[in-house]
Write an enzyme that holds these catalytic residues in place. Structure first.
Site, PDB file in Angstrom:
ATOM      1  N   HIS A  55       3.680  -9.730  12.367  1.00 24.81           N
ATOM      2  CA  HIS A  55       3.089 -10.603  11.618  1.00 24.81           C
ATOM      3  C   HIS A  55       4.290 -11.296  10.783  1.00 24.81           C
ATOM      4  O   HIS A  55       4.788 -10.534  10.059  1.00 24.81           O
ATOM      5  CB  HIS A  55       1.708  -9.960  10.676  1.00 24.81           C
ATOM      6  CG  HIS A  55       1.078 -11.321  10.052  1.00 24.81           C
ATOM      7  ND1 HIS A  55      -0.024 -11.805  10.913  1.00 24.81           N
ATOM      8  CD2 HIS A  55       1.248 -11.918   9.149  1.00 24.81           C
ATOM      9  CE1 HIS A  55      -0.479 -12.609   9.941  1.00 24.81           C
ATOM     10  NE2 HIS A  55       0.254 -12.698   9.105  1.00 24.81           N
ATOM     11  N   GLN A 103       8.866  -8.990   2.021  1.00 20.45           N
ATOM     12  CA  GLN A 103       8.574  -8.096   0.746  1.00 20.45           C
ATOM     13  C   GLN A 103       9.324  -8.413  -0.582  1.00 20.45           C
ATOM     14  O   GLN A 103      10.195  -9.261  -0.535  1.00 20.45           O
ATOM     15  CB  GLN A 103       9.215  -6.773   1.160  1.00 20.45           C
ATOM     16  CG  GLN A 103       8.626  -6.000   2.456  1.00 20.45           C
ATOM     17  CD  GLN A 103       8.824  -4.552   2.493  1.00 20.45           C
ATOM     18  OE1 GLN A 103       8.523  -3.664   1.621  1.00 20.45           O
ATOM     19  NE2 GLN A 103       9.233  -4.033   3.593  1.00 20.45           N
ATOM     20  N   ASN A 109      12.730  -8.601   6.500  1.00 20.52           N
ATOM     21  CA  ASN A 109      13.303  -7.818   7.828  1.00 20.52           C
ATOM     22  C   ASN A 109      12.606  -8.495   8.828  1.00 20.52           C
ATOM     23  O   ASN A 109      11.391  -8.577   8.999  1.00 20.52           O
ATOM     24  CB  ASN A 109      12.911  -6.425   7.897  1.00 20.52           C
ATOM     25  CG  ASN A 109      13.490  -5.761   6.470  1.00 20.52           C
ATOM     26  OD1 ASN A 109      14.654  -6.047   6.196  1.00 20.52           O
ATOM     27  ND2 ASN A 109      12.954  -4.962   6.036  1.00 20.52           N
ATOM     28  N   LYS A 157      25.817  -5.461  16.599  1.00 22.99           N
ATOM     29  CA  LYS A 157      27.014  -5.060  16.008  1.00 22.99           C
ATOM     30  C   LYS A 157      26.609  -3.892  15.200  1.00 22.99           C
ATOM     31  O   LYS A 157      25.672  -3.845  14.338  1.00 22.99           O
ATOM     32  CB  LYS A 157      27.478  -6.128  14.875  1.00 22.99           C
ATOM     33  CG  LYS A 157      28.179  -5.761  13.835  1.00 22.99           C
ATOM     34  CD  LYS A 157      29.842  -5.561  14.097  1.00 22.99           C
ATOM     35  CE  LYS A 157      30.717  -5.014  13.178  1.00 22.99           C
ATOM     36  NZ  LYS A 157      31.763  -4.572  13.592  1.00 22.99           N
ATOM     37  N   PHE A 158      27.540  -2.807  15.382  1.00 21.35           N
ATOM     38  CA  PHE A 158      27.098  -1.556  14.587  1.00 21.35           C
ATOM     39  C   PHE A 158      28.224  -1.349  13.471  1.00 21.35           C
ATOM     40  O   PHE A 158      29.424  -1.535  13.713  1.00 21.35           O
ATOM     41  CB  PHE A 158      27.506  -0.345  15.782  1.00 21.35           C
ATOM     42  CG  PHE A 158      26.232  -0.026  16.629  1.00 21.35           C
ATOM     43  CD1 PHE A 158      25.176   0.399  16.436  1.00 21.35           C
ATOM     44  CD2 PHE A 158      26.500  -0.692  17.860  1.00 21.35           C
ATOM     45  CE1 PHE A 158      24.200   0.654  17.263  1.00 21.35           C
ATOM     46  CE2 PHE A 158      25.358  -0.577  18.805  1.00 21.35           C
ATOM     47  CZ  PHE A 158      24.385   0.198  18.559  1.00 21.35           C
ATOM     48  N   MET A 159      27.634  -1.058  12.351  1.00 20.88           N
ATOM     49  CA  MET A 159      28.456  -0.692  11.264  1.00 20.88           C
ATOM     50  C   MET A 159      28.284   0.803  11.254  1.00 20.88           C
ATOM     51  O   MET A 159      27.777   1.401  10.563  1.00 20.88           O
ATOM     52  CB  MET A 159      27.549  -1.286  10.171  1.00 20.88           C
ATOM     53  CG  MET A 159      27.941  -2.732  10.074  1.00 20.88           C
ATOM     54  SD  MET A 159      29.258  -3.575   9.433  1.00 20.88           S
ATOM     55  CE  MET A 159      29.041  -5.140   9.492  1.00 20.88           C
ATOM     56  N   HIS A 169       6.172 -12.111   7.409  1.00 22.76           N
ATOM     57  CA  HIS A 169       5.878 -11.524   6.047  1.00 22.76           C
ATOM     58  C   HIS A 169       7.166 -11.581   5.741  1.00 22.76           C
ATOM     59  O   HIS A 169       8.296 -11.164   6.353  1.00 22.76           O
ATOM     60  CB  HIS A 169       5.061 -10.407   6.216  1.00 22.76           C
ATOM     61  CG  HIS A 169       5.786  -9.013   6.771  1.00 22.76           C
ATOM     62  ND1 HIS A 169       5.994  -8.894   8.303  1.00 22.76           N
ATOM     63  CD2 HIS A 169       6.277  -8.128   6.397  1.00 22.76           C
ATOM     64  CE1 HIS A 169       6.450  -7.998   8.560  1.00 22.76           C
ATOM     65  NE2 HIS A 169       6.798  -7.205   7.164  1.00 22.76           N
ATOM     66  N   GLU A 186      33.645   1.217   9.613  1.00 18.82           N
ATOM     67  CA  GLU A 186      33.014   0.329   8.557  1.00 18.82           C
ATOM     68  C   GLU A 186      32.331   1.615   7.471  1.00 18.82           C
ATOM     69  O   GLU A 186      32.316   1.378   6.484  1.00 18.82           O
ATOM     70  CB  GLU A 186      31.792  -0.439   9.162  1.00 18.82           C
ATOM     71  CG  GLU A 186      32.220  -1.642  10.156  1.00 18.82           C
ATOM     72  CD  GLU A 186      32.440  -1.381  11.554  1.00 18.82           C
ATOM     73  OE1 GLU A 186      32.881  -0.259  11.806  1.00 18.82           O
ATOM     74  OE2 GLU A 186      32.444  -2.375  12.074  1.00 18.82           O
ATOM     75  N   ASP A 239       0.833  -1.313   0.073  1.00 19.85           N
ATOM     76  CA  ASP A 239      -0.052  -0.045   0.319  1.00 19.85           C
ATOM     77  C   ASP A 239       0.835   1.345  -0.005  1.00 19.85           C
ATOM     78  O   ASP A 239       0.356   2.220  -0.179  1.00 19.85           O
ATOM     79  CB  ASP A 239      -0.892  -0.005   1.204  1.00 19.85           C
ATOM     80  CG  ASP A 239      -2.002  -1.308   1.205  1.00 19.85           C
ATOM     81  OD1 ASP A 239      -2.413  -1.675   0.131  1.00 19.85           O
ATOM     82  OD2 ASP A 239      -2.034  -1.775   2.405  1.00 19.85           O
TER      83      ASP A 239
HETATM   84  P1  H2U Z   1       8.330  -4.473   6.815  1.00 18.07           P
HETATM   85  O1  H2U Z   1       7.969  -4.835   8.153  1.00 18.07           O
HETATM   86  O2  H2U Z   1       9.769  -4.981   6.348  1.00 18.07           O
HETATM   87  O3  H2U Z   1       8.459  -3.028   6.843  1.00 18.07           O
HETATM   88  O4  H2U Z   1       7.303  -4.817   5.701  1.00 18.07           O
HETATM   89  C1  H2U Z   1       5.849  -4.506   5.729  1.00 18.07           C
HETATM   90  C2  H2U Z   1       5.380  -3.832   4.654  1.00 18.07           C
HETATM   91  O5  H2U Z   1       3.999  -3.913   4.460  1.00 18.07           O
HETATM   92  C3  H2U Z   1       5.611  -2.282   4.507  1.00 18.07           C
HETATM   93  O6  H2U Z   1       6.521  -1.941   3.430  1.00 18.07           O
HETATM   94  C4  H2U Z   1       3.334  -2.830   3.981  1.00 18.07           C
HETATM   95  C5  H2U Z   1       4.403  -1.572   4.365  1.00 18.07           C
HETATM   96  O7  H2U Z   1       4.502  -0.495   3.514  1.00 18.07           O
HETATM   97  N1  H2U Z   1       2.093  -2.605   4.540  1.00 18.07           N
HETATM   98  C6  H2U Z   1       1.046  -2.181   3.881  1.00 18.07           C
HETATM   99  O8  H2U Z   1       1.179  -2.238   2.408  1.00 18.07           O
HETATM  100  N2  H2U Z   1      -0.280  -2.201   4.252  1.00 18.07           N
HETATM  101  C7  H2U Z   1      -0.525  -1.929   5.514  1.00 18.07           C
HETATM  102  O9  H2U Z   1      -1.445  -1.626   5.847  1.00 18.07           O
HETATM  103  C8  H2U Z   1       0.376  -2.223   6.584  1.00 18.07           C
HETATM  104  C9  H2U Z   1       2.007  -2.410   6.003  1.00 18.07           C
END
Ligand code: H2U
Length: 368
Positions: free
Chosen positions: A177, A181, A166, A329-331, A179, A335, A85
Site C-alpha cells: 500500500h 514513515q 521505503n 547494486k550490493f553495498m 505509504h 563498500e 503500531d
Molecule cells: P514499511 O513498509 O516501510 O516497513 O512501513 C510500514 C510501517 O507500518 C511499519 O513500520 C507499520 C509497520 O510497523 N504498520 C503498523 O503500524 N500497523 C499495521 O497493522 C501494519 C504495519
C-alpha cells in the site's frame, strides 16, 4: 574522454561528498563485467497488491483495513496518518535505571543516551494499487500537504523529523500500500548531524549555503540534471553513491524546510515528483524500488522558528538497482570495509535517466 582538471573520468577516481565529508570511489570500467551473481525476481508493485476493490480492504493500511493491533482504519479518501503500531521510538520517560548518566567511563568507550521519539505511518492514497508516479498531481499535492502538516506538528517538539519512504520489497518495504514513515526524535541522527555541520562550516567560510552554490554550478552545464521545472530540479549528485541516486532540491530561492514552501512551489514539487518517479518506473519498466527521505533544517523547541541559512531543503532518492530490473547494486565487501564505490559515472546515470519520458508512464495508467 571526459576530464575533470587533469583527471580522466573514464578511469577510476575518487569524488568528494561535501555534505558528508566522505569520498566515493568511481570505477566506470567495472560496469562491463559479467554478472553471474544474484538475480532478483522482477517486482511489480501492482502484482503485490490486492487487485480488486474488495481485496484492497484486506490490506491493513487500506481504508477500513484492520491493523495488526486490531484497530480499524477510518474510510479515508485521501491521505491517512496514524501512530505506528510497532514504533521503533517511544516517547515515554525512560525507566530510572536507563535514565542515569552512563557516560562516566573515563575512557569514553561505553556511552549510552536515552533515545525517545514518535513514529508515524502515512498512507498516501486509499488505493493499494497505486504508487506516487501513478497518482494525479492533486493526489501527490495532498501527500506534500500531509508531510507539511506532520512537520508543523512534530517539528516544534522534536530535534529531527525524518520523513522517509521505503518502496518495494527489495528495500524492506513491508506493505505494498503506498505509504511512508515519519520518525521524530529528540536527538539529531548521524546523517543529518553531519550534513548540519558540513553546511554550517561552508556557510561560515563563504557566507553562502553549500547547496545553493552547488545547484547554481550544476545549472551552468546541466550534465547531471535529470529533470527541472520552474522551482525544482532533480539531479544525480556529483558524489552519488547508488547507481541511479538523485537529489531533488529548489534552485530559484533558498528554502530551508518543507513547511517554508508556498502554494505554487508545492504544486510544482508535486509535478516534478511525478515526473522523476515516472522516469524511474520507465527505466526498467517496473515499479522502481528506492528509499527516499527529506532533509531540511533541524527542528526542535530551540530551532524550529530560527533561521538556519546554511541549510537547503532536499530530498534524496536511493534506488538499489544497477543495470536491470533484476540486478541490484550490493553495498558489500569494499563498500562495507573501506569506502563506497560505484560503477557507472553519475553523468552517465543522469544521461540514461534523461532519455526516459517523464510525462508518460509505461503503464499508461492514470488514477484521474
Ligand atoms: P514499511 O513498509 O516501510 O516497513 O512501513 C510500514 C510501517 O507500518 C511499519 O513500520 C507499520 C509497520 O510497523 N504498520 C503498523 O503500524 N500497523 C499495521 O497493522 C501494519 C504495519
Amino acid at each position: 574522454m571526459a576530464k575533470f582538471g587533469s583527471i580522466e573520468l573514464d578511469y577510476p577516481h575518487n569524488r568528494y561528498n561535501p555534505l558528508l565529508d566522505e569520498w566515493i570511489l568511481v570505477c566506470p570500467h567495472r560496469s562491463k563485467r559479467p554478472w553471474m551473481g544474484k538475480i532478483e525476481k522482477k517486482e511489480d508493485h501492482q502484482n503485490q497488491s490486492n487487485e480488486t476493490a474488495a481485496g484492497e480492504k484486506l490490506n491493513a493500511l487500506s481504508p477500513g483495513g484492520i491493523r495488526a493491533n486490531g484497530i480499524q482504519n477510518p474510510l479515508y479518501n485521501s491521505t491517512y496518518v496514524f501512530d505506528n503500531d510497532f514504533p521503533a521510538l517511544i516517547d515515554t520517560e525512560c525507566p530510572d535505571n536507563l535514565n542515569i548518566d552512563n557516560n562516566n567511563d573515563d575512557s569514553q568507550l561505553f556511552r549510552v543516551q536515552p533515545a525517545r521519539g514518535r513514529c508515524r505511518v502515512m498512507c498516501f492514497h486509499p488505493s493499494s494499487r497505486l504508487s506516487l508516479p501513478l497518482m494525479s498531481i492533486d493526489e501527490i499535492l495532498a501527500v506534500i500537504n500531509a508531510w507539511i502538516g506532520e512537520l508543523l506538528k512534530l517539528g516544534p517538539i522534536y530535534r529531527w523529523v525524518q520523513i522517509f519512504e521505503n518502496k518495494g520489497a527489495i528495500m524492506g518495504c513491508s506493505n505494498p500500500h503506498p505509504h511512508c514513515q515519519i520518525w521524530a526524535s529528540h536527538f539529531l541522527p548521524n546523517i543529518p548531524r553531519k550534513k548540519d555541520q558540513q553546511q554550517r562550516n561552508y556557510f561560515e567560510k563563504y557566507g553562502r549555503a553549500m547547496l545553493w552554490d552547488y545547484v547554481q554550478k550544476e545549472l551552468s552545464n546541466e550534465e547531471r540534471i535529470v529533470i527541472r521545472n520552474e522551482h525544482w530540479l532533480a539531479l544525480v549528485p556529483f558524489w552519488a553513491t547508488w547507481p541511479f541516486e538523485t537529489m531533488l532540491l529548489p534552485y530559484h530561492r533558498s528554502i530551508q524546510r518543507l513547511n517554508d514552501i508556498n502554494e505554487m512551489e508545492k504544486k510544482s514539487l508535486a509535478s516534478i515528483m511525478k515526473g522523476l518517479l515516472t522516469i524511474y518506473d520507465n527505466l526498467f519498466e517496473i515499479s522502481f524500488p528506492y528509499s527516499m527521505g527529506w532533509h531540511g533544517a533541524p527542528t526542535g523547541p530551540e530551532y524550529f522558528d530560527s533561521k538556519q541559512p546554511h541549510w537547503i531543503l532536499h530530498a534524496v532518492y536511493y534506488p538499489p538497482l544497477l543495470r536491470s530490473a533484476t540486478i541490484k547494486k550490493f553495498m558489500v565487501g569494499y563498500e562495507l570495509c573501506a569506502q563506497s564505490q560505484r560503477d557507472i559515472t553519475p553523468e552517465k546515470a543522469a544521461e540514461i535517466l534523461r532519455q526516459q519520458n517523464p510525462n508518460k508512464h509505461y503503464k499508461k495508467y492514470d488514477s484521474k
